[in-house]
Design an enzyme around this catalytic site. Sequence first.
Site, short mmCIF file in Angstrom:
data_model
loop_
_atom_site.label_atom_id
_atom_site.label_comp_id
_atom_site.label_asym_id
_atom_site.label_seq_id
_atom_site.Cartn_x
_atom_site.Cartn_y
_atom_site.Cartn_z
N CYS A 105 -4.81 6.62 -3.70
CA CYS A 105 -4.18 5.29 -3.72
C CYS A 105 -2.74 5.43 -4.23
O CYS A 105 -2.53 5.80 -5.40
CB CYS A 105 -4.97 4.35 -4.62
SG CYS A 105 -4.23 2.71 -4.74
N CYS B 39 0.87 -1.18 0.00
CA CYS B 39 0.00 0.00 0.00
C CYS B 39 0.91 1.23 0.00
O CYS B 39 1.71 1.41 0.93
CB CYS B 39 -0.88 -0.02 1.24
SG CYS B 39 -1.92 1.44 1.37
#
Length: 278
Positions: free
Chosen positions: A218, A72
């Site tokens: 993101c 991530c």
Amino acid sequence: MQVSKYHGCGNDFIMVDAGLLDLFDTDEKRTDFIVSVCDRHTGIGADGCIFVKQDPLEMIYYNQDGSRADMCGNGIRCFAAYCHDEGLVNGGMYEVETKAGVKTISEISADPFICLVGMGKPIWGNDKIGVKSDTRIWEYPLETSEGILNLYSVYMSTIHTVVFVEDPFDPKWEKVGKEICHHPLFSEQTNVNFVEVLTPEKLKAATYERGCGMTLACGTGMCASGLISFMLSKTRPRIDIEMKKGTLHIDVDNEQRVYLSGPAVRILKGIYSYVENQ
Ligand SMILES: N[C@@H](CCC[C@H](N)C(=O)O)C(=O)O
């Protein structure tokens, strides 16, 4: 239990010590904790949950639905901010292990906290993106409720698909994101990035995330979007990407190594009253 919450451009995470994982001796117990703490009504609320392991530093990342993800990009900057705040590192440059390999962190500024992440190179093989066919997912036409869209997919520390559209912040893309994410073409699902080229140095983007839905930002998705836009000669190798709640900077070198830089902010540090099976 002791928890912290951080966000990177609005992508928010619960941070806990990995020692907690010993308490959850089954997958069900671990999932129950993650889903509970990430619940925006009955928990603290977050897009994901990060377990922080020390000696060596390792980021163990779960989406809000309890599914594990390899990496991530916003999460690892929050991991770095947490390590900074908790005195686990002395700034400078260091490495963090992830399920997508070792990533390097370089602290750029302490207050506000900004760091640069060496994300490494993409992987182009269909096996890495969970696609069974031999056809490369590159300008791949897919029928969606908004008509035929051309998909570009890559493993950029996790599975990403990029779609070039007008106005990525239009709410209609959420439905399309869900359709592509769950399309049978992707046996392990895909994160879906809706990207608009504003100038050769600037993109605008929004991401529908696997295990989470539409998020405000993101990091790995912006790395995939920056890389693919550059490969298509739509943009330069150093660009800014504007998302709903912030901007990330992406650099691509001449061997396709991608670097991500941006902020991470602590929101809280406190005690979470966890009751199993809420
Ligand atoms: N928000 C993330 C990506 C999180 C993982 C993703 N949902 C997946 O399942 O691959 C980022 O900032 O990179």
